[in-house]
Design a protein around this motif. Structure first.
Motif, PDB file in Angstrom:
ATOM      1  N   THR A 108       0.743  -1.208   0.049  1.00  0.00           N
ATOM      2  CA  THR A 108      -0.124   0.081   0.159  1.00  0.00           C
ATOM      3  C   THR A 108       0.792   1.379   0.164  1.00  0.00           C
ATOM      4  OG1 THR A 108      -0.321  -0.294   2.591  1.00  0.00           O
ATOM      5  CG2 THR A 108      -2.018  -1.093   0.932  1.00  0.00           C
ATOM      6  N   GLY A 109       2.026   1.003   0.002  1.00  0.00           N
ATOM      7  CA  GLY A 109       3.068   2.297  -0.368  1.00  0.00           C
ATOM      8  C   GLY A 109       3.179   3.301   0.947  1.00  0.00           C
ATOM      9  N   SER A 110       3.149   4.514   0.662  1.00  0.00           N
ATOM     10  CA  SER A 110       3.131   5.507   1.764  1.00  0.00           C
ATOM     11  C   SER A 110       2.124   6.668   1.148  1.00  0.00           C
ATOM     12  CB  SER A 110       4.587   6.276   1.568  1.00  0.00           C
ATOM     13  OG  SER A 110       5.356   5.359   2.150  1.00  0.00           O
ATOM     14  N   ARG A 111       1.690   7.712   2.213  1.00  0.00           N
ATOM     15  CA  ARG A 111       1.158   8.620   2.131  1.00  0.00           C
ATOM     16  C   ARG A 111       1.988   9.902   2.567  1.00  0.00           C
ATOM     17  NH1 ARG A 111      -3.367   6.878   0.192  1.00  0.00           N
ATOM     18  NH2 ARG A 111      -4.644   5.538   1.153  1.00  0.00           N
ATOM     19  N   PHE A 128       2.596  16.004  -3.216  1.00  0.00           N
ATOM     20  CA  PHE A 128       3.213  15.514  -4.563  1.00  0.00           C
ATOM     21  C   PHE A 128       3.448  13.922  -4.462  1.00  0.00           C
ATOM     22  CE2 PHE A 128       6.813  15.824  -7.859  1.00  0.00           C
ATOM     23  CZ  PHE A 128       6.388  15.132  -8.629  1.00  0.00           C
ATOM     24  N   ARG A 129       2.593  13.177  -4.769  1.00  0.00           N
ATOM     25  CA  ARG A 129       2.650  11.565  -4.476  1.00  0.00           C
ATOM     26  C   ARG A 129       2.201  10.822  -6.089  1.00  0.00           C
ATOM     27  NH1 ARG A 129       5.844   7.748  -1.965  1.00  0.00           N
ATOM     28  NH2 ARG A 129       4.908   5.894  -2.318  1.00  0.00           N
ATOM     29  N   ASP A 130       0.950  11.291  -6.524  1.00  0.00           N
ATOM     30  CA  ASP A 130       0.244  10.547  -7.411  1.00  0.00           C
ATOM     31  C   ASP A 130       0.295  11.156  -8.636  1.00  0.00           C
ATOM     32  OD1 ASP A 130      -0.277   8.855  -5.648  1.00  0.00           O
ATOM     33  OD2 ASP A 130      -2.192   9.510  -5.253  1.00  0.00           O
ATOM     34  N   ALA A 245      -2.358   1.675   7.935  1.00  0.00           N
ATOM     35  CA  ALA A 245      -3.653   1.709   8.553  1.00  0.00           C
ATOM     36  C   ALA A 245      -4.453   0.339   8.405  1.00  0.00           C
ATOM     37  CB  ALA A 245      -4.151   3.056   8.066  1.00  0.00           C
ATOM     38  N   LEU A 246      -4.674  -0.147   7.058  1.00  0.00           N
ATOM     39  CA  LEU A 246      -5.527  -1.263   6.894  1.00  0.00           C
ATOM     40  C   LEU A 246      -4.969  -2.391   7.715  1.00  0.00           C
ATOM     41  CD1 LEU A 246      -7.922  -1.783   4.853  1.00  0.00           C
ATOM     42  CD2 LEU A 246      -5.673  -2.858   3.326  1.00  0.00           C
ATOM     43  N   ALA A 247      -3.624  -2.518   7.744  1.00  0.00           N
ATOM     44  CA  ALA A 247      -3.105  -3.738   8.409  1.00  0.00           C
ATOM     45  C   ALA A 247      -3.303  -3.423   9.847  1.00  0.00           C
ATOM     46  CB  ALA A 247      -1.594  -3.744   8.173  1.00  0.00           C
TER      47      ALA A 247
HETATM   48  C1  LIG Z   1       7.590  12.247  -7.259  1.00  0.00           C
HETATM   49  C2  LIG Z   1       8.365  11.240  -6.889  1.00  0.00           C
HETATM   50  C3  LIG Z   1       9.656  10.920  -7.353  1.00  0.00           C
HETATM   51  C4  LIG Z   1      10.247   9.893  -6.805  1.00  0.00           C
HETATM   52  N1  LIG Z   1      11.683   9.580  -7.063  1.00  0.00           N
HETATM   53  C5  LIG Z   1      12.375   8.418  -6.796  1.00  0.00           C
HETATM   54  C6  LIG Z   1      13.495   8.056  -7.327  1.00  0.00           C
HETATM   55  O1  LIG Z   1      14.206   9.066  -7.804  1.00  0.00           O
HETATM   56  N2  LIG Z   1      14.218   7.020  -6.763  1.00  0.00           N
HETATM   57  C7  LIG Z   1      13.370   5.979  -5.782  1.00  0.00           C
HETATM   58  O2  LIG Z   1      14.046   5.034  -5.446  1.00  0.00           O
HETATM   59  N3  LIG Z   1      12.134   6.205  -5.407  1.00  0.00           N
HETATM   60  C8  LIG Z   1      11.477   7.644  -5.954  1.00  0.00           C
HETATM   61  N4  LIG Z   1      10.338   7.674  -5.424  1.00  0.00           N
HETATM   62  C9  LIG Z   1       9.704   6.879  -4.397  1.00  0.00           C
HETATM   63  C10 LIG Z   1       9.179   5.537  -5.015  1.00  0.00           C
HETATM   64  O3  LIG Z   1       8.203   5.871  -6.055  1.00  0.00           O
HETATM   65  C11 LIG Z   1       8.370   4.599  -4.145  1.00  0.00           C
HETATM   66  O4  LIG Z   1       9.437   4.051  -3.519  1.00  0.00           O
HETATM   67  C12 LIG Z   1       7.728   3.544  -4.758  1.00  0.00           C
HETATM   68  O5  LIG Z   1       6.631   3.800  -5.423  1.00  0.00           O
HETATM   69  C13 LIG Z   1       7.064   2.367  -3.794  1.00  0.00           C
HETATM   70  O6  LIG Z   1       6.439   1.465  -4.387  1.00  0.00           O
HETATM   71  P1  LIG Z   1       5.122   0.932  -3.316  1.00  0.00           P
HETATM   72  O7  LIG Z   1       4.704   0.081  -4.628  1.00  0.00           O
HETATM   73  O8  LIG Z   1       5.705   0.575  -2.141  1.00  0.00           O
HETATM   74  O9  LIG Z   1       4.247   2.245  -3.228  1.00  0.00           O
HETATM   75  P2  LIG Z   1       3.438   2.959  -4.325  1.00  0.00           P
HETATM   76  O10 LIG Z   1       4.215   3.196  -5.828  1.00  0.00           O
HETATM   77  O11 LIG Z   1       3.158   4.371  -3.770  1.00  0.00           O
HETATM   78  O12 LIG Z   1       2.105   2.133  -4.553  1.00  0.00           O
HETATM   79  C14 LIG Z   1       1.225   1.800  -3.423  1.00  0.00           C
HETATM   80  C15 LIG Z   1      -0.149   1.853  -4.251  1.00  0.00           C
HETATM   81  O13 LIG Z   1      -1.000   1.483  -3.133  1.00  0.00           O
HETATM   82  C16 LIG Z   1      -2.403   2.224  -3.333  1.00  0.00           C
HETATM   83  N5  LIG Z   1      -3.063   1.982  -2.133  1.00  0.00           N
HETATM   84  C17 LIG Z   1      -3.012   2.133  -1.103  1.00  0.00           C
HETATM   85  N6  LIG Z   1      -3.868   1.918   0.123  1.00  0.00           N
HETATM   86  C18 LIG Z   1      -4.417   1.205  -0.740  1.00  0.00           C
HETATM   87  C19 LIG Z   1      -5.815   0.690  -0.466  1.00  0.00           C
HETATM   88  N7  LIG Z   1      -6.429   0.666   0.717  1.00  0.00           N
HETATM   89  N8  LIG Z   1      -6.424  -0.110  -1.374  1.00  0.00           N
HETATM   90  C20 LIG Z   1      -6.037  -0.077  -2.661  1.00  0.00           C
HETATM   91  N9  LIG Z   1      -5.000   0.746  -2.997  1.00  0.00           N
HETATM   92  C21 LIG Z   1      -4.302   1.144  -2.280  1.00  0.00           C
HETATM   93  C22 LIG Z   1      -2.095   3.610  -3.656  1.00  0.00           C
HETATM   94  O14 LIG Z   1      -2.930   4.173  -4.044  1.00  0.00           O
HETATM   95  C23 LIG Z   1      -0.523   3.201  -4.601  1.00  0.00           C
HETATM   96  O15 LIG Z   1      -1.221   3.175  -5.873  1.00  0.00           O
HETATM   97  C24 LIG Z   1       9.564   8.892  -5.987  1.00  0.00           C
HETATM   98  C25 LIG Z   1       8.579   8.999  -5.413  1.00  0.00           C
HETATM   99  C26 LIG Z   1       7.743  10.285  -5.991  1.00  0.00           C
HETATM  100  C27 LIG Z   1       6.338  10.497  -5.549  1.00  0.00           C
END
Ligand SMILES: Cc1cc2nc3c(=O)[nH]c(=O)nc-3n(C[C@H](O)[C@H](O)[C@H](O)COP(=O)(O)OP(=O)(O)OC[C@H]3O[C@@H](n4cnc5c(N)ncnc54)[C@H](O)[C@@H]3O)c2cc1C
Length: 404
Positions: A108-111, A128-130, A245-247
């Motif tokens: 679920t990544g971060s907020r 700035f995330r999405d 949060a969900l966890a």
């Molecule tokens: C602008 C920007 C630039 C970045 N640049 C770099 C970089 O140069 N190098 C680097 O290493 N990292 C960078 N990062 C960080 C990188 O994008 C993250 O580390 C990576 O996306 C993490 O992957 P993840 O799958 O854990 O999370 P995410 O890619 O955020 O995916 C999580 C997904 O889960 C979804 N979600 C959450 N809760 C729920 C729910 N309850 N039900 C359904 N879906 C849900 C979210 O909407 C999201 O789409 C950057 C981030 C940003 C925002």
């Protein structure tokens, strides 16, 4: 019959996990991916480049719809998981749907962290995330618009650069006394500041935001020292918080992130977590490489093979065109370490290599980062650099020739 596996989150970690599993355990699981964002998984790392007009929207898609279909994955995007029942083994969706699982993966990544100050709710203040944030920023920050970016880390700098490139008048305010203090030492940070300012971004350091002013829309950012910076748009880039949060609601152990062991397993049997939402050995990562390493380990385990995740060595690259910055490991140098420094202010080149007991433990590169991955490999492998220490600062080609 295939075992139902539900992945919650359709981001970078989830996409990599499916890719790795398709190679290792195709057919063993019936995979469903639930994603809150109303689109296919995309490369979030490229959002800064998208904002800066260096790539187009089609470039950020990770895999086309057909790729997911061909692997038999059921995609539920635009759909938020609202509850996880680890006893009944179901996931409830916001649209009323419910999916049964035998195994589940939280990805679920971060907020983004929003500042706890007055005025953050007013229109024109955003994070700035999405990909939706990129669209919103572009709409509001045309030529001449006044933008304040709060936060001088990687994300804030990339946002400021992209918005300045779009013609906005950008001020970057940062609480600390140097930019990217978690990745750069003072010398490299000062070089970075000059380069960013040369690209049209005004940098204000040691600046604490007191409140955001504006009744209907944002009008200004007020600092605690009384300064007022007019703004049509404010972008808060103050870090992220793992989305646990969900966890936690499901009774799964969570601190800052969802606690996982070396097998990426949570405290609930058959439920795993990877990516930015996970906390491993007390560490939550905010970069994509650890998420990919975790996905690879979990795919192996789900395929029934032994694999274990021992943590990641972090490396950072800043994506501001023409400004090359690389940082990895212990870049400041703890007690007992030594630093080899090469600094050519004229050429705008700086290299600092931190050594402990003949091993490279950290590196900061500014200006010429071509050897960054080689230094990272040396840090990760822990191999002795004694044989080519004299030439270490001059890069791979010279050092390896000297060692041969
Ligand atoms: C602008 C920007 C630039 C970045 N640049 C770099 C970089 O140069 N190098 C680097 O290493 N990292 C960078 N990062 C960080 C990188 O994008 C993250 O580390 C990576 O996306 C993490 O992957 P993840 O799958 O854990 O999370 P995410 O890619 O955020 O995916 C999580 C997904 O889960 C979804 N979600 C959450 N809760 C729920 C729910 N309850 N039900 C359904 N879906 C849900 C979210 O909407 C999201 O789409 C950057 C981030 C940003 C925002």
């Amino acid at each position: 019959m295939s075992e139902p596996l539900v992945i919650i989150g359709n981001g970078m970690a989830a996409a990599r996990l499916v890719d790795d599993m398709a190679k290792r355990a195709l057919g063993r699981y019936a995979i469903a991916v639930i994603g809150e964002e109303p689109r296919l998984a995309y490369n979030r790392v490229l959002l800064s480049s998208l904002l800066a007009d260096e790539v187009v929207a089609a470039d950020v898609e990770l895999k086309p719809a057909r790729w997911w279909r061909d692997r038999g994955v059921t995609l539920r995007y635009g759909s938020r998981a609202v509850a996880l029942d680890v006893a009944a083994r179901t996931v409830a969706l916001a649209d009323g749907g419910r999916l049964a699982f035998s195994k589940a993966v939280l990805a679920t990544g971060s907020r983004p962290i929003q500042l706890a100050i007055p005025g953050v709710d007013v229109a024109g203040v955003m994070t700035f995330r999405d990909i939706g944030d990129v669209d919103a920023m572009r709409m509001r920050a045309g030529p001449g618009a006044r933008v304040v970016v709060i936060g001088g880390g990687l994300l804030g700098l990339e946002a400021a650069h992209g918005l300045a490139k779009a013609g906005a008048r950008v001020t970057l305010v940062h609480l600390m006394d140097r930019l990217m203090e978690r990745q750069l030492d003072p010398v490299a940070a000062a070089m970075l500041r000059r380069a960013v300012e040369a690209r049209g971004v005004e940098v204000v350091l040691e600046a604490e935001t007191a409140r955001i002013a504006g009744a209907q829309r944002v009008e200004a950012v007020e600092l605690t020292d009384g300064r007022i910076i007019p703004a049509d748009l404010v972008v808060v880039a103050a870090g992220v918080r793992p989305n646990a949060a969900l966890a936690a609601q499901a009774g799964i152990a969570a601190n800052r992130g969802i606690v996982v062991d070396d097998g990426l397993a949570t405290s609930a049997p058959g439920v795993f977590a990877i990516g930015e939402c996970a906390e491993h050995r007390g560490q939550c990562y905010g970069l994509v490489e650890p998420a990919y390493e975790q996905a690879a380990v979990l795919a192996q385990r789900l395929a029934g093979r032994p694999a274990s995740y021992a943590g990641s060595v972090l490396a950072t690259n800043l994506k501001v065109s023409g400004v090359d910055v690389f940082s990895a490991g212990d870049f400041l140098g703890r007690d007992g370490t030594e630093a080899i420094v090469l600094h050519d202010p004229g050429l705008g080149v700086y290299r600092k290599l931190v050594i402990a007991q003949d091993r490279l433990v950290g590196a900061v590169l500014y200006g010429d980062t071509g050897d960054g991955l080689w230094y990272l490999d040396l840090i990760r492998s822990g191999q002795s650099v004694a044989g080519f220490r004299d030439d270490l600062a001059f890069g791979r080609a010279l050092a390896l020739r000297a060692a041969a």
